[in-house]
Design an enzyme around this catalytic site. Sequence first.
Site, short mmCIF file in Angstrom:
data_model
loop_
_atom_site.label_atom_id
_atom_site.label_comp_id
_atom_site.label_asym_id
_atom_site.label_seq_id
_atom_site.Cartn_x
_atom_site.Cartn_y
_atom_site.Cartn_z
CG ASP A 101 -16.83 32.27 -18.28
OD1 ASP A 101 -16.94 31.65 -18.81
OD2 ASP A 101 -16.85 31.77 -17.11
CD GLU A 139 -5.48 31.83 -14.91
OE1 GLU A 139 -5.90 31.40 -13.77
OE2 GLU A 139 -5.44 31.75 -16.39
CG ASN A 164 -15.20 31.91 -12.03
OD1 ASN A 164 -14.16 30.91 -12.11
ND2 ASN A 164 -15.71 32.26 -13.21
CG ASN A 188 -5.94 30.87 -9.79
OD1 ASN A 188 -5.58 31.73 -10.20
ND2 ASN A 188 -6.34 29.70 -11.64
CG HIS A 228 -13.52 32.86 -18.66
ND1 HIS A 228 -13.55 32.49 -19.11
CD2 HIS A 228 -12.98 34.16 -19.78
CE1 HIS A 228 -13.80 31.96 -19.95
NE2 HIS A 228 -13.01 33.17 -20.43
CB ILE A 261 -22.66 28.98 -8.80
CG1 ILE A 261 -21.37 28.75 -9.40
CG2 ILE A 261 -22.57 29.23 -7.46
CD1 ILE A 261 -19.99 27.16 -8.03
C1 GRF Z 1 -7.28 28.08 -15.05
O1 GRF Z 1 -6.71 28.77 -16.64
C2 GRF Z 1 -8.24 29.14 -14.85
O2 GRF Z 1 -8.45 30.40 -15.38
C3 GRF Z 1 -9.33 28.34 -14.75
O3 GRF Z 1 -9.10 27.21 -14.20
C4 GRF Z 1 -7.93 27.26 -14.91
C5 GRF Z 1 -7.06 25.71 -14.05
O4 GRF Z 1 -6.84 26.79 -12.85
N1 GRF Z 1 -10.40 29.00 -14.45
P1 GRF Z 1 -6.11 26.05 -11.30
O5 GRF Z 1 -5.20 26.16 -11.56
O6 GRF Z 1 -6.91 25.00 -11.24
O7 GRF Z 1 -6.25 27.46 -10.43
#
Ligand code: GRF
Length: 212
Positions: free
Chosen positions: A153, A182, A110, A13, A112, A96
């Site tokens: 969350d 995402e 965030n 992400n 989820h 956090i």
């Molecule tokens: C993803 O499923 C995200 O939704 C969750 O952590 C997982 C890994 O995210 N918060 P990333 O590939 O490290 O961004």
Amino acid sequence: ARLAVFVSGGGSNFKAIHAAIQDGRINGTVAVVVSDVPGCGGVTYAQQHGIPTLTYPVVKKGDFVGQGLTAAQLVDGLKNAYKCDYVILAGYLKLIPQELCRAFPRAMLNIHPGLLPSFGGKGYYGERVHKAVIASGARFSGPTVHFVDEEFDTGPILAQRVVPVFPTDTPKQLAARVLKEEHAVYPHCVAALCDGRIGWREDGIPILWEAK
Ligand code: GRF
């Protein structure tokens, strides 16, 4: 706008957000990357792109107390040293600290990998979310972007995307379908945050105003 991005794992992400900054879709810059896992993919990527990195919380393994900031040092660093406007949690798995939530009111997001308020809260992360969704027989899932408050969350929802769930899905297949969304919805939300295109309903629900 100046962003602090928090990662714990691969950082896909974070990479999607960084790519959107580089191609001008997000009017922002990643001032610092924070992680509880110093060697994770997200931290490695940041270092390869000359982005400063911090470790939070203090990493303790047995009696080994590694490097790492206290909550007060973290808040001071993000506010004063790195002058961050927003905090973006991107696959960050530790809670956090309250002082950070209070230092960034309506300024911390965030993502989820499930449709909150379902399939969320303490213990629901990563593959556990997808396992629970498949077990429930739900026919849709998808990512939720929300503002962070002091619980896991539970903050106000800003955006969601929907993907189909097939009864034959494995958690890995569903995870991949959700992750793809995402990478679309998170940069879209961060761009709106940086452009000041987020308003608030008087009952505390955020409104995302699309760019013209
Ligand atoms: C993803 O499923 C995200 O939704 C969750 O952590 C997982 C890994 O995210 N918060 P990333 O590939 O490290 O961004």
